[in-house]
Write a protein that holds these residues in place. Sequence first.
Motif, PDB file in Angstrom:
ATOM      1  N   ALA A 199     -11.753  -8.750  -2.273  1.00 56.46           N
ATOM      2  CA  ALA A 199     -11.627  -9.714  -1.177  1.00 56.46           C
ATOM      3  C   ALA A 199     -10.155  -9.953  -0.844  1.00 56.46           C
ATOM      4  N   ARG A 200      -9.326 -10.064  -1.881  1.00 62.43           N
ATOM      5  CA  ARG A 200      -7.883 -10.281  -1.647  1.00 62.43           C
ATOM      6  C   ARG A 200      -7.260  -9.061  -0.987  1.00 62.43           C
ATOM      7  N   VAL A 201      -7.620  -7.875  -1.467  1.00 63.22           N
ATOM      8  CA  VAL A 201      -7.086  -6.646  -0.873  1.00 63.22           C
ATOM      9  C   VAL A 201      -7.487  -6.556   0.594  1.00 63.22           C
ATOM     10  N   SER A 202      -8.740  -6.894   0.866  1.00 69.52           N
ATOM     11  CA  SER A 202      -9.243  -6.849   2.247  1.00 69.52           C
ATOM     12  C   SER A 202      -8.477  -7.820   3.138  1.00 69.52           C
ATOM     13  N   GLU A 203      -8.177  -9.007   2.617  1.00 73.06           N
ATOM     14  CA  GLU A 203      -7.408  -9.997   3.386  1.00 73.06           C
ATOM     15  C   GLU A 203      -6.015  -9.463   3.730  1.00 73.06           C
ATOM     16  N   ILE A 204      -5.384  -8.819   2.756  1.00 73.03           N
ATOM     17  CA  ILE A 204      -4.040  -8.278   2.976  1.00 73.03           C
ATOM     18  C   ILE A 204      -4.076  -7.187   4.041  1.00 73.03           C
ATOM     19  N   ILE A 205      -5.086  -6.319   3.965  1.00 65.22           N
ATOM     20  CA  ILE A 205      -5.217  -5.244   4.956  1.00 65.22           C
ATOM     21  C   ILE A 205      -5.469  -5.834   6.339  1.00 65.22           C
ATOM     22  N   ASP A 206      -6.328  -6.849   6.404  1.00 65.01           N
ATOM     23  CA  ASP A 206      -6.636  -7.476   7.696  1.00 65.01           C
ATOM     24  C   ASP A 206      -5.395  -8.115   8.313  1.00 65.01           C
ATOM     25  N   ARG A 207      -4.568  -8.724   7.484  1.00 63.19           N
ATOM     26  CA  ARG A 207      -3.380  -9.410   7.996  1.00 63.19           C
ATOM     27  C   ARG A 207      -2.273  -8.452   8.410  1.00 63.19           C
ATOM     28  N   HIS A 208      -2.098  -7.387   7.630  1.00 65.57           N
ATOM     29  CA  HIS A 208      -0.923  -6.536   7.840  1.00 65.57           C
ATOM     30  C   HIS A 208      -1.234  -5.096   8.232  1.00 65.57           C
ATOM     31  N   GLY A 209      -2.491  -4.687   8.098  1.00 73.59           N
ATOM     32  CA  GLY A 209      -2.825  -3.298   8.373  1.00 73.59           C
ATOM     33  C   GLY A 209      -2.262  -2.375   7.309  1.00 73.59           C
ATOM     34  N   LEU A 210      -2.458  -1.076   7.506  1.00 71.90           N
ATOM     35  CA  LEU A 210      -1.909  -0.063   6.599  1.00 71.90           C
ATOM     36  C   LEU A 210      -0.927   0.785   7.398  1.00 71.90           C
ATOM     37  N   VAL A 211       0.267   0.261   7.541  1.00 77.44           N
ATOM     38  CA  VAL A 211       1.293   0.896   8.370  1.00 77.44           C
ATOM     39  C   VAL A 211       1.804   2.169   7.695  1.00 77.44           C
ATOM     40  N   ALA A 212       1.976   3.220   8.476  1.00 76.03           N
ATOM     41  CA  ALA A 212       2.502   4.482   7.963  1.00 76.03           C
ATOM     42  C   ALA A 212       4.021   4.383   7.844  1.00 76.03           C
ATOM     43  N   VAL A 213       4.511   4.339   6.616  1.00 75.20           N
ATOM     44  CA  VAL A 213       5.954   4.309   6.381  1.00 75.20           C
ATOM     45  C   VAL A 213       6.511   5.733   6.438  1.00 75.20           C
TER      46      VAL A 213
ATOM     47  N   SER B   7       4.863  10.127   6.529  1.00 78.23           N
ATOM     48  CA  SER B   7       3.669  10.898   6.891  1.00 78.23           C
ATOM     49  C   SER B   7       2.647  10.947   5.754  1.00 78.23           C
ATOM     50  N   ARG B   8       3.047  10.557   4.546  1.00 81.88           N
ATOM     51  CA  ARG B   8       2.161  10.614   3.380  1.00 81.88           C
ATOM     52  C   ARG B   8       1.592   9.240   3.005  1.00 81.88           C
ATOM     53  N   THR B   9       1.958   8.205   3.741  1.00 78.64           N
ATOM     54  CA  THR B   9       1.449   6.864   3.440  1.00 78.64           C
ATOM     55  C   THR B   9      -0.054   6.803   3.678  1.00 78.64           C
ATOM     56  N   ILE B  10      -0.768   6.128   2.782  1.00 74.58           N
ATOM     57  CA  ILE B  10      -2.213   5.931   2.953  1.00 74.58           C
ATOM     58  C   ILE B  10      -2.450   4.939   4.089  1.00 74.58           C
ATOM     59  N   THR B  11      -3.213   5.358   5.090  1.00 71.11           N
ATOM     60  CA  THR B  11      -3.510   4.487   6.228  1.00 71.11           C
ATOM     61  C   THR B  11      -5.005   4.251   6.414  1.00 71.11           C
ATOM     62  N   ASP B  12      -5.815   4.883   5.566  1.00 72.09           N
ATOM     63  CA  ASP B  12      -7.275   4.745   5.624  1.00 72.09           C
ATOM     64  C   ASP B  12      -7.721   3.810   4.495  1.00 72.09           C
ATOM     65  N   PRO B  13      -8.349   2.660   4.825  1.00 70.56           N
ATOM     66  CA  PRO B  13      -8.772   1.713   3.785  1.00 70.56           C
ATOM     67  C   PRO B  13      -9.684   2.340   2.732  1.00 70.56           C
ATOM     68  N   ASP B  14     -10.594   3.231   3.153  1.00 71.34           N
ATOM     69  CA  ASP B  14     -11.506   3.858   2.193  1.00 71.34           C
ATOM     70  C   ASP B  14     -10.740   4.701   1.176  1.00 71.34           C
ATOM     71  N   VAL B  15      -9.729   5.420   1.656  1.00 68.77           N
ATOM     72  CA  VAL B  15      -8.894   6.233   0.753  1.00 68.77           C
ATOM     73  C   VAL B  15      -8.131   5.321  -0.201  1.00 68.77           C
ATOM     74  N   LEU B  16      -7.631   4.215   0.318  1.00 70.46           N
ATOM     75  CA  LEU B  16      -6.887   3.279  -0.529  1.00 70.46           C
ATOM     76  C   LEU B  16      -7.791   2.694  -1.610  1.00 70.46           C
ATOM     77  N   TYR B  17      -8.976   2.232  -1.226  1.00 72.75           N
ATOM     78  CA  TYR B  17      -9.889   1.649  -2.214  1.00 72.75           C
ATOM     79  C   TYR B  17     -10.261   2.667  -3.298  1.00 72.75           C
TER      80      TYR B  17
ATOM     81  N   HIS C  41       0.805  -1.223   0.000  1.00 74.95           N
ATOM     82  CA  HIS C  41       0.000   0.000   0.000  1.00 74.95           C
ATOM     83  C   HIS C  41       0.836   1.270   0.000  1.00 74.95           C
ATOM     84  N   ALA C  42       2.150   1.138   0.258  1.00 70.84           N
ATOM     85  CA  ALA C  42       2.999   2.322   0.400  1.00 70.84           C
ATOM     86  C   ALA C  42       3.874   2.582  -0.820  1.00 70.84           C
ATOM     87  N   THR C  43       3.629   1.854  -1.899  1.00 69.26           N
ATOM     88  CA  THR C  43       4.448   2.014  -3.095  1.00 69.26           C
ATOM     89  C   THR C  43       3.574   2.091  -4.337  1.00 69.26           C
TER      90      THR C  43
END
Length: 250
Positions: A149-163, A165-175, A134-136
């Motif tokens: 469904a696959r994207v959701s699984e990845i987010i559930d397993r690993h979260g959206l870690v802030a690498v 200050s500009r990394t996307i950490t909100d699933p809705d923004v990512l989708y 999600h950070a690249t």
Amino acid sequence: MTKSSNRSVERAFAVVDELAENGGGRVSDLADRLDMPVSTVHDYLQALVETGYVSVDENEYRTTTRFLEVGNRERHRLEIFKAVRDELETVAEETDEHATLMIEEDDQAVILAVQEGTDAVNLFAYPGARMPLHATAPGKAMLAHMSDARVSEIIDRHGLVAVTSRTITDPDVLYEQLKRIRQQGYAIDEGERIAGMVCIAAPVLDKSNQIRGAICVCGPRSRIDETRRNEIATVAQRAANVTQVNLDYV
């Protein structure tokens, strides 16, 4: 394989990871960092030395290039690595920037090949380097062509870690961004993994429309304005398309 055997393998690789992360280490230091008995760490290290994957000099242990040999063998077996052929070099030459081919493996973006243009910034990027999808830009380009469904699984397993200050950490923004990527045909990250850098990536799909990887160009924000972004996106998309065609003939 028994549970105890599984545990032994996990511990051995924990020792390897710790050595690789820190550029080496002594038995006692490794035991402290891994919270393992010194005798256990010593036994794993001795076994790794005997197999050639670790070397020792004056009680300092280090991983060897044997891992590089194993990784390179696997890399050359991958169809997409063969299919990219001279395309990555052409991308680097045309943009004068840093070009990479990345794939997804174990829910991470992994660099498979690197080429540097004449003005490329040293990003300490090397084949095998891993980073959050999600950070690249290439990671997002690949996520955009996975099922929700696959994207959701990845987010559930690993979260959206802030690498950064500009990394996307909100699933809705990512989708929402993944939807835009599918529409425009390429992804951009603006300092989401490396501050001050802009990366533009185009997905590589196969004839079944399955995502196989992404070709990415990175450079300093000061050099990549709006006009140049469009130019780089076109170069990356062309290279991805040629690679896609080559996949049919590998």
